[in-house]
Motif scaffolding. Structure first.
Motif, PDB file in Angstrom:
ATOM      1  N   LEU A 132       4.081  36.498 -13.612  1.00 32.94           N
ATOM      2  CA  LEU A 132       3.641  35.238 -14.331  1.00 32.94           C
ATOM      3  C   LEU A 132       2.963  34.515 -13.176  1.00 32.94           C
ATOM      4  O   LEU A 132       3.797  34.421 -12.063  1.00 32.94           O
ATOM      5  CB  LEU A 132       5.053  34.584 -14.770  1.00 32.94           C
ATOM      6  CG  LEU A 132       5.325  34.776 -16.029  1.00 32.94           C
ATOM      7  CD1 LEU A 132       6.665  34.135 -16.690  1.00 32.94           C
ATOM      8  CD2 LEU A 132       4.178  34.363 -17.499  1.00 32.94           C
ATOM      9  N   THR A 133       1.945  33.900 -13.642  1.00 33.11           N
ATOM     10  CA  THR A 133       1.192  33.007 -12.689  1.00 33.11           C
ATOM     11  C   THR A 133       0.493  31.884 -13.258  1.00 33.11           C
ATOM     12  O   THR A 133       0.445  31.770 -14.335  1.00 33.11           O
ATOM     13  CB  THR A 133       0.030  33.692 -12.149  1.00 33.11           C
ATOM     14  OG1 THR A 133      -0.818  34.108 -13.029  1.00 33.11           O
ATOM     15  CG2 THR A 133       0.371  35.124 -11.381  1.00 33.11           C
ATOM     16  N   ALA A 134       0.415  30.704 -12.397  1.00 37.08           N
ATOM     17  CA  ALA A 134      -0.233  29.431 -12.987  1.00 37.08           C
ATOM     18  C   ALA A 134      -1.760  29.585 -12.786  1.00 37.08           C
ATOM     19  O   ALA A 134      -2.024  30.019 -11.524  1.00 37.08           O
ATOM     20  CB  ALA A 134       0.538  28.468 -12.359  1.00 37.08           C
ATOM     21  N   PRO A 135      -2.683  28.691 -13.450  1.00 32.50           N
ATOM     22  CA  PRO A 135      -4.335  28.779 -12.862  1.00 32.50           C
ATOM     23  C   PRO A 135      -4.275  28.320 -11.818  1.00 32.50           C
ATOM     24  O   PRO A 135      -3.742  27.127 -11.507  1.00 32.50           O
ATOM     25  CB  PRO A 135      -4.588  28.253 -14.260  1.00 32.50           C
ATOM     26  CG  PRO A 135      -3.391  28.244 -15.477  1.00 32.50           C
ATOM     27  CD  PRO A 135      -2.297  28.267 -14.532  1.00 32.50           C
ATOM     28  N   LEU A 136      -5.058  28.616 -10.833  1.00 33.55           N
ATOM     29  CA  LEU A 136      -5.607  27.986  -9.772  1.00 33.55           C
ATOM     30  C   LEU A 136      -6.494  27.030 -10.030  1.00 33.55           C
ATOM     31  O   LEU A 136      -7.100  26.815 -11.040  1.00 33.55           O
ATOM     32  CB  LEU A 136      -6.140  28.950  -8.737  1.00 33.55           C
ATOM     33  CG  LEU A 136      -5.453  30.210  -8.290  1.00 33.55           C
ATOM     34  CD1 LEU A 136      -6.251  31.191  -7.261  1.00 33.55           C
ATOM     35  CD2 LEU A 136      -4.331  29.684  -7.520  1.00 33.55           C
ATOM     36  N   SER A 137      -6.472  25.939  -9.189  1.00 35.89           N
ATOM     37  CA  SER A 137      -7.763  25.246  -9.226  1.00 35.89           C
ATOM     38  C   SER A 137      -9.128  25.693  -9.196  1.00 35.89           C
ATOM     39  O   SER A 137      -9.477  26.876  -8.679  1.00 35.89           O
ATOM     40  CB  SER A 137      -7.724  24.055  -8.007  1.00 35.89           C
ATOM     41  OG  SER A 137      -7.983  24.569  -6.777  1.00 35.89           O
ATOM     42  N   PHE A 138     -10.026  24.980  -9.742  1.00 36.54           N
ATOM     43  CA  PHE A 138     -11.507  25.722  -9.669  1.00 36.54           C
ATOM     44  C   PHE A 138     -12.173  25.857  -8.604  1.00 36.54           C
ATOM     45  O   PHE A 138     -12.900  26.907  -8.223  1.00 36.54           O
ATOM     46  CB  PHE A 138     -12.427  24.581 -10.662  1.00 36.54           C
ATOM     47  CG  PHE A 138     -13.978  25.079 -10.881  1.00 36.54           C
ATOM     48  CD1 PHE A 138     -14.132  26.200 -11.737  1.00 36.54           C
ATOM     49  CD2 PHE A 138     -14.726  24.567  -9.831  1.00 36.54           C
ATOM     50  CE1 PHE A 138     -15.365  26.669 -11.811  1.00 36.54           C
ATOM     51  CE2 PHE A 138     -16.047  25.159  -9.966  1.00 36.54           C
ATOM     52  CZ  PHE A 138     -16.317  25.982 -11.137  1.00 36.54           C
ATOM     53  N   ARG A 139     -11.687  25.094  -7.595  1.00 38.33           N
ATOM     54  CA  ARG A 139     -12.357  25.383  -5.976  1.00 38.33           C
ATOM     55  C   ARG A 139     -11.804  26.451  -5.557  1.00 38.33           C
ATOM     56  O   ARG A 139     -12.489  27.233  -4.852  1.00 38.33           O
ATOM     57  CB  ARG A 139     -11.787  23.774  -5.362  1.00 38.33           C
ATOM     58  CG  ARG A 139     -12.332  23.921  -3.878  1.00 38.33           C
ATOM     59  CD  ARG A 139     -12.123  22.735  -3.240  1.00 38.33           C
ATOM     60  NE  ARG A 139     -10.614  22.377  -3.281  1.00 38.33           N
ATOM     61  CZ  ARG A 139      -9.762  22.422  -2.294  1.00 38.33           C
ATOM     62  NH1 ARG A 139     -10.261  23.491  -1.197  1.00 38.33           N
ATOM     63  NH2 ARG A 139      -8.591  22.491  -2.449  1.00 38.33           N
TER      64      ARG A 139
END
Length: 430
Positions: free
Chosen positions: A142-149
């Protein structure tokens, strides 16, 4: 001609099986929208059929078409966000492309002729083995979305790898430096694997950091609950100490016939005695009592009613911080939803029950308007438009106890049920 078409069709279906294996190498699929998932597969199969009849005459079109369509398949599985789906699709095809050109180069050097059919078969089988190994050793996270950068920086690696591999292969075909090219391509495969692993670790770290913030908040709630309990005990001791004097005063008022003053004094005593008895949870479980009583007071302050059914012992197999993460996120979402309703209709129901060794947590609340869903059928946060990090934390915590999270919204009632399994009743591994 018929034999060649049959071989191409078999290779296409083998490729489909490889893609399906890759999709299921991550965490358990949650299919909310079967129609979208079937449509995604239908488009992908149609595209592969077109590529087969065109005989791969447009390699870059085939490559990037596959990347986009596999990203769509990842989204249809309900496991990832758009950025993660696109990144994982790029990593897959960057590695697949590198494996294929290495094998084609080696066969060309050994056989001295174009070994496309044999090379295609061997490269597909190699990718299948690699994905099976990944699925066994690393999958279902399970992961969380990374920032766009951060996402765009990491995505640069597989995209540039594909372009370098494609043009370097074309150059080495004329120069004959196949050994160097094969070594270079193997390095590209390793680099893509490292970036893939780094992406997953960064995503997991992002989720962990947000979950740790929730842990810190729950610890503060527990400390506050202890302080409130101590204050309640202190007030009770004071009332008991003053009780004799107050009863004497009441007796004097009664003898004097001042019934109205005596009534007011009794009401004052009752009010003082109830100041620290507003809690609704007295199970003896510190984490559960702390959070439920805090949310009970928060709901009352916002004009909402909170009804609770708590049938658990003081000692639970669930860690206090894990229990707080689940309750904090679910109750916050419920209280946020009922704030949009008229004051008389604001109510939240909580049930925490231990049934046959499994802990069931159910939160229900009415809502108005429509529940916002994304294209995969996942609930979207009204504040961010993305998947709620709170629900991700709840799912990750549930998986820790081999549990499940069930979400439904019917007849304007939103319901979340979390089941956590006690270790003793978990199915034994064969």
């Amino acid at each position: 001609m018929t034999t060649q078409l049959l071989i191409d069709a078999l290779m296409m279906f083998f490729g489909l099986h490889i893609i399906h294996t890759y999709l299921t190498s991550f965490r358990r699929e949650t299919i909310y929208n079967k129609a979208y998932r079937c449509a995604a597969w239908a488009v992908y199969i149609l595209f592969q059929s077109i590529v087969m009849f065109l005989n791969s005459r447009y390699p870059l079109f085939t490559l990037f078409g596959n990347i986009i369509l596999v990203a769509g398949l990842l989204l249809s599985s309900g496991c990832v966000d758009v950025k993660t789906a696109l990144f994982r699709s790029c990593i897959l095809y960057a590695s697949w492309m590198a494996v294929e050109v290495v094998i084609q180069s080696l066969l060309l050097a050994v056989l001295g002729e174009d070994p496309f059919a044999a090379g295609h078969l061997i490269s597909n089988f190699t990718m299948y083995v690699i994905i099976q190994m990944y699925k066994r050793w690393k999958g279902r996270d399970l992961t969380a979305p990374l920032s766009f950068r951060h996402w765009i920086k990491l995505l640069f690696v597989p995209v540039s790898s594909m372009l370098i591999t494609y043009y370097a292969y074309a150059i080495t075909l004329h120069s004959g430096q196949m050994a160097f090219f094969s070594f270079l391509t193997i390095l590209i495969i390793l680099i893509n694997y490292l970036i893939f692993d780094l992406y997953d670790k960064m995503s997991a770290q992002t989720l962990l950091e947000r979950q740790n913030q929730a842990y810190e908040q729950e610890i503060l709630l527990c400390v506050r609950q202890v302080a409130e309990r101590e204050e309640a005990y202190r007030q009770t001791r004071i009332l008991r100490h003053d009780l004799k004097g107050r009863l004497v005063a009441l007796s004097a008022l009664l003898e004097a016939g001042q019934a109205e003053k005596m009534k007011k004094e009794i009401e004052k005593m009752l009010e003082e005695n109830s100041l620290n008895r507003h809690g609704t949870s007295e199970t003896g479980n510190l984490a559960l009592d702390a959070l439920v009583n805090y949310k009970y007071a928060a709901a009352a302050a916002e004009g909402a009613q909170m009804h609770s059914l708590l049938e658990v012992p003081a000692e639970l197999f669930v860690e206090g911080t894990d229990l707080c993460v689940i309750l904090e996120n679910l109750l916050d979402n419920a209280l946020e939803a009922v704030q949009k309703l008229p004051e008389g209709e604001r109510s939240v129901s909580l049930a925490v029950q231990l049934i046959k060794g499994a802990l069931f947590i159910t939160v229900e609340n009415p809502y108005q308007g429509a529940v916002t869903m994304d294209r995969q059928g996942k609930i979207q946060s009204s504040k961010t438009g993305e998947h709620g990090i709170g629900l991700l934390s709840v799912e990750k915590t549930a998986e820790k106890y081999n549990g499940e999270v069930t979400i439904s919204h019917e007849n304007k009632i939103f319901r979340v049920i979390v089941m956590l399994c006690q270790p003793e009743i978990l199915p034994k591994e064969s």
